[in-house]
Design a protein around this motif. Structure first.
Motif, PDB file in Angstrom:
ATOM      1  N   LEU A 164       0.806  -1.225   0.000  1.00  0.00           N
ATOM      2  CA  LEU A 164       0.000   0.000   0.000  1.00  0.00           C
ATOM      3  C   LEU A 164       0.838   1.273   0.000  1.00  0.00           C
ATOM      4  CD1 LEU A 164      -2.787  -1.002   2.531  1.00  0.00           C
ATOM      5  CD2 LEU A 164      -3.035  -0.677   0.071  1.00  0.00           C
ATOM      6  N   SER A 165       2.145   1.166   0.139  1.00  0.00           N
ATOM      7  CA  SER A 165       2.998   2.345   0.286  1.00  0.00           C
ATOM      8  C   SER A 165       2.923   3.343  -0.870  1.00  0.00           C
ATOM      9  CB  SER A 165       4.446   1.947   0.578  1.00  0.00           C
ATOM     10  OG  SER A 165       5.008   1.264  -0.500  1.00  0.00           O
ATOM     11  N   PRO A 166       2.824   2.943  -2.132  1.00  0.00           N
ATOM     12  CA  PRO A 166       2.684   3.973  -3.176  1.00  0.00           C
ATOM     13  C   PRO A 166       1.434   4.833  -2.974  1.00  0.00           C
ATOM     14  CG  PRO A 166       3.314   1.905  -4.172  1.00  0.00           C
ATOM     15  CD  PRO A 166       2.988   1.614  -2.738  1.00  0.00           C
ATOM     16  N   TYR A 167       0.318   4.214  -2.609  1.00  0.00           N
ATOM     17  CA  TYR A 167      -0.917   4.962  -2.371  1.00  0.00           C
ATOM     18  C   TYR A 167      -0.783   5.830  -1.122  1.00  0.00           C
ATOM     19  CZ  TYR A 167      -5.865   5.989  -1.783  1.00  0.00           C
ATOM     20  OH  TYR A 167      -7.062   6.634  -1.635  1.00  0.00           O
ATOM     21  N   LEU A 168      -0.178   5.291  -0.078  1.00  0.00           N
ATOM     22  CA  LEU A 168      -0.008   6.060   1.158  1.00  0.00           C
ATOM     23  C   LEU A 168       0.911   7.259   0.954  1.00  0.00           C
ATOM     24  CD1 LEU A 168       0.317   3.108   3.690  1.00  0.00           C
ATOM     25  CD2 LEU A 168      -1.678   4.560   3.277  1.00  0.00           C
ATOM     26  N   VAL A 169       1.966   7.104   0.182  1.00  0.00           N
ATOM     27  CA  VAL A 169       2.868   8.226  -0.123  1.00  0.00           C
ATOM     28  C   VAL A 169       2.115   9.289  -0.918  1.00  0.00           C
ATOM     29  CG1 VAL A 169       4.899   8.906  -1.463  1.00  0.00           C
ATOM     30  CG2 VAL A 169       5.008   6.920   0.033  1.00  0.00           C
ATOM     31  N   TRP A 170       1.324   8.864  -1.894  1.00  0.00           N
ATOM     32  CA  TRP A 170       0.552   9.815  -2.691  1.00  0.00           C
ATOM     33  C   TRP A 170      -0.430  10.590  -1.807  1.00  0.00           C
ATOM     34  CZ3 TRP A 170       0.527  12.520  -6.837  1.00  0.00           C
ATOM     35  CH2 TRP A 170      -0.644  13.136  -7.259  1.00  0.00           C
ATOM     36  N   GLN A 171      -1.117   9.911  -0.914  1.00  0.00           N
ATOM     37  CA  GLN A 171      -2.073  10.589  -0.041  1.00  0.00           C
ATOM     38  C   GLN A 171      -1.363  11.538   0.914  1.00  0.00           C
ATOM     39  OE1 GLN A 171      -5.214  10.762  -0.436  1.00  0.00           O
ATOM     40  NE2 GLN A 171      -5.298   9.202  -2.006  1.00  0.00           N
ATOM     41  N   THR A 172      -0.207  11.154   1.413  1.00  0.00           N
ATOM     42  CA  THR A 172       0.566  12.023   2.299  1.00  0.00           C
ATOM     43  C   THR A 172       1.000  13.286   1.566  1.00  0.00           C
ATOM     44  OG1 THR A 172       1.347  10.107   3.535  1.00  0.00           O
ATOM     45  CG2 THR A 172       2.604  12.146   3.778  1.00  0.00           C
ATOM     46  N   LEU A 173       1.477  13.138   0.344  1.00  0.00           N
ATOM     47  CA  LEU A 173       1.864  14.306  -0.449  1.00  0.00           C
ATOM     48  C   LEU A 173       0.665  15.196  -0.740  1.00  0.00           C
ATOM     49  CD1 LEU A 173       4.366  12.717  -2.975  1.00  0.00           C
ATOM     50  CD2 LEU A 173       4.897  14.301  -1.128  1.00  0.00           C
ATOM     51  N   ARG A 174      -0.455  14.595  -1.045  1.00  0.00           N
ATOM     52  CA  ARG A 174      -1.678  15.344  -1.339  1.00  0.00           C
ATOM     53  C   ARG A 174      -2.116  16.181  -0.127  1.00  0.00           C
ATOM     54  NH1 ARG A 174      -6.769  12.022  -3.409  1.00  0.00           N
ATOM     55  NH2 ARG A 174      -5.782  12.269  -5.425  1.00  0.00           N
ATOM     56  N   VAL A 175      -2.115  15.582   1.041  1.00  0.00           N
ATOM     57  CA  VAL A 175      -2.505  16.302   2.266  1.00  0.00           C
ATOM     58  C   VAL A 175      -1.500  17.402   2.574  1.00  0.00           C
ATOM     59  CG1 VAL A 175      -2.763  16.043   4.767  1.00  0.00           C
ATOM     60  CG2 VAL A 175      -3.833  14.401   3.230  1.00  0.00           C
ATOM     61  N   THR A 176      -0.222  17.124   2.415  1.00  0.00           N
ATOM     62  CA  THR A 176       0.811  18.118   2.685  1.00  0.00           C
ATOM     63  C   THR A 176       0.656  19.329   1.777  1.00  0.00           C
ATOM     64  OG1 THR A 176       2.334  16.380   3.384  1.00  0.00           O
ATOM     65  CG2 THR A 176       3.300  18.503   2.807  1.00  0.00           C
ATOM     66  N   VAL A 177       0.432  19.109   0.504  1.00  0.00           N
ATOM     67  CA  VAL A 177       0.255  20.224  -0.437  1.00  0.00           C
ATOM     68  C   VAL A 177      -0.978  21.037  -0.067  1.00  0.00           C
ATOM     69  CG1 VAL A 177      -0.334  20.764  -2.840  1.00  0.00           C
ATOM     70  CG2 VAL A 177       1.521  19.174  -2.327  1.00  0.00           C
ATOM     71  N   ARG A 178      -2.060  20.379   0.282  1.00  0.00           N
ATOM     72  CA  ARG A 178      -3.278  21.105   0.674  1.00  0.00           C
ATOM     73  C   ARG A 178      -3.058  21.934   1.926  1.00  0.00           C
ATOM     74  NH1 ARG A 178      -8.212  16.884  -0.450  1.00  0.00           N
ATOM     75  NH2 ARG A 178      -8.003  16.942  -2.720  1.00  0.00           N
ATOM     76  N   LEU A 179      -2.332  21.402   2.888  1.00  0.00           N
ATOM     77  CA  LEU A 179      -2.076  22.153   4.118  1.00  0.00           C
ATOM     78  C   LEU A 179      -1.240  23.397   3.853  1.00  0.00           C
ATOM     79  CD1 LEU A 179      -1.403  19.322   6.706  1.00  0.00           C
ATOM     80  CD2 LEU A 179      -3.368  20.866   6.615  1.00  0.00           C
ATOM     81  N   PHE A 180      -0.241  23.279   2.997  1.00  0.00           N
ATOM     82  CA  PHE A 180       0.607  24.431   2.708  1.00  0.00           C
ATOM     83  C   PHE A 180      -0.083  25.453   1.822  1.00  0.00           C
ATOM     84  CE2 PHE A 180       4.064  21.772   4.275  1.00  0.00           C
ATOM     85  CZ  PHE A 180       4.733  22.697   5.054  1.00  0.00           C
ATOM     86  N   ARG A 181      -1.032  25.038   1.012  1.00  0.00           N
ATOM     87  CA  ARG A 181      -1.771  25.997   0.190  1.00  0.00           C
ATOM     88  C   ARG A 181      -2.729  26.825   1.025  1.00  0.00           C
ATOM     89  NH1 ARG A 181      -3.513  22.705  -5.231  1.00  0.00           N
ATOM     90  NH2 ARG A 181      -1.461  22.722  -6.197  1.00  0.00           N
ATOM     91  N   ARG A 182      -3.292  26.271   2.041  1.00  0.00           N
ATOM     92  CA  ARG A 182      -4.271  26.968   2.890  1.00  0.00           C
ATOM     93  C   ARG A 182      -3.612  27.908   3.878  1.00  0.00           C
ATOM     94  NH1 ARG A 182      -8.624  22.243   4.255  1.00  0.00           N
ATOM     95  NH2 ARG A 182      -9.289  21.926   2.119  1.00  0.00           N
ATOM     96  N   ARG A 183      -2.365  27.698   4.136  1.00  0.00           N
ATOM     97  CA  ARG A 183      -1.660  28.474   5.133  1.00  0.00           C
ATOM     98  C   ARG A 183      -1.351  29.873   4.581  1.00  0.00           C
ATOM     99  NH1 ARG A 183       3.724  26.105   7.955  1.00  0.00           N
ATOM    100  NH2 ARG A 183       3.325  27.035   9.970  1.00  0.00           N
ATOM    101  N   PRO A 184      -1.737  30.919   5.311  1.00  0.00           N
ATOM    102  CA  PRO A 184      -1.425  32.270   4.817  1.00  0.00           C
ATOM    103  C   PRO A 184       0.074  32.522   4.887  1.00  0.00           C
ATOM    104  CG  PRO A 184      -2.421  32.372   6.994  1.00  0.00           C
ATOM    105  CD  PRO A 184      -2.446  30.935   6.558  1.00  0.00           C
ATOM    106  N   ARG A 185       0.564  33.189   3.884  1.00  0.00           N
ATOM    107  CA  ARG A 185       2.002  33.496   3.847  1.00  0.00           C
ATOM    108  C   ARG A 185       2.243  34.785   4.618  1.00  0.00           C
ATOM    109  NH1 ARG A 185       4.854  30.907  -0.931  1.00  0.00           N
ATOM    110  NH2 ARG A 185       3.318  29.432  -1.658  1.00  0.00           N
ATOM    111  N   THR A 186       3.255  34.762   5.432  1.00  0.00           N
ATOM    112  CA  THR A 186       3.630  35.956   6.181  1.00  0.00           C
ATOM    113  C   THR A 186       5.013  36.398   5.741  1.00  0.00           C
ATOM    114  OG1 THR A 186       4.526  34.628   7.976  1.00  0.00           O
ATOM    115  CG2 THR A 186       2.235  35.312   8.181  1.00  0.00           C
ATOM    116  N   SER A 187       5.202  37.666   5.755  1.00  0.00           N
ATOM    117  CA  SER A 187       6.521  38.171   5.376  1.00  0.00           C
ATOM    118  C   SER A 187       7.461  38.086   6.560  1.00  0.00           C
ATOM    119  CB  SER A 187       6.417  39.609   4.880  1.00  0.00           C
ATOM    120  OG  SER A 187       5.905  40.418   5.903  1.00  0.00           O
ATOM    121  N   PRO A 188       8.719  37.748   6.310  1.00  0.00           N
ATOM    122  CA  PRO A 188       9.690  37.645   7.407  1.00  0.00           C
ATOM    123  C   PRO A 188       9.975  39.009   8.024  1.00  0.00           C
ATOM    124  CG  PRO A 188      10.785  37.319   5.291  1.00  0.00           C
ATOM    125  CD  PRO A 188       9.323  37.464   5.014  1.00  0.00           C
ATOM    126  N   GLY A 189      10.195  38.987   9.315  1.00  0.00           N
ATOM    127  CA  GLY A 189      10.634  40.224   9.937  1.00  0.00           C
ATOM    128  C   GLY A 189       9.702  40.743  10.875  1.00  0.00           C
TER     129      GLY A 189
END
Length: 87
Positions: free
Chosen positions: A62-87
Motif C-alpha cells: 500500500l505504500s505507493p498509495y499512502l505516499v501519494w495521499q501524504t503528499l496530497r494532504v501536505t500540499v493542501r495544508l501548505f496551500r491553505r496556510r497564509p504566507r507571512t513576510s519575514p521580519g
C-alpha cells in the motif's frame, strides 16, 4: 470517486507488481543472489505472506498509495496556510 478508485487501482498495481521487482533487483545487486532461488520464488513468498496478514508486507504493497495521499494532504495544508513576510 471514480478517479480515486482508478488512482488506488493503479498505485496498488505498482505496489504489487513493480515494487517487489525493484526490491528484488536492488537486493540482488547489493546482497547477491536470493537464498530462496529466483524472482518467482521471492514474489510467491512475498504474496503468500502478504495475503496471510503480514502487516509489514501489506504496508509495503500500500505504500505507493499512502505516499501519494501524504503528499496530497501536505500540499493542501501548505496551500491553505497564509504566507507571512519575514521580519
Amino acid at each position: 470517486m471514480k478517479k480515486e478508485a482508478i488512482l488506488l487501482a493503479v498505485l496498488l498495481a505498482i505496489g504489487i507488481l513493480l515494487l517487489p521487482f525493484a526490491i528484488f533487483a536492488v537486493g540482488n545487486a547489493v546482497f547477491g543472489e536470493y537464498a530462496g532461488g529466483e524472482y518467482s520464488d521471492f514474489y510467491s513468498k512475498l504474496l503468500a505472506d502478504a495475503f496471510s496478514g503480514n502487516l509489514g508486507l501489506l504496508f509495503l504493497i500500500l505504500s505507493p498509495y499512502l505516499v501519494w495521499q501524504t503528499l496530497r494532504v501536505t500540499v493542501r495544508l501548505f496551500r491553505r496556510r497564509p504566507r507571512t513576510s519575514p521580519g
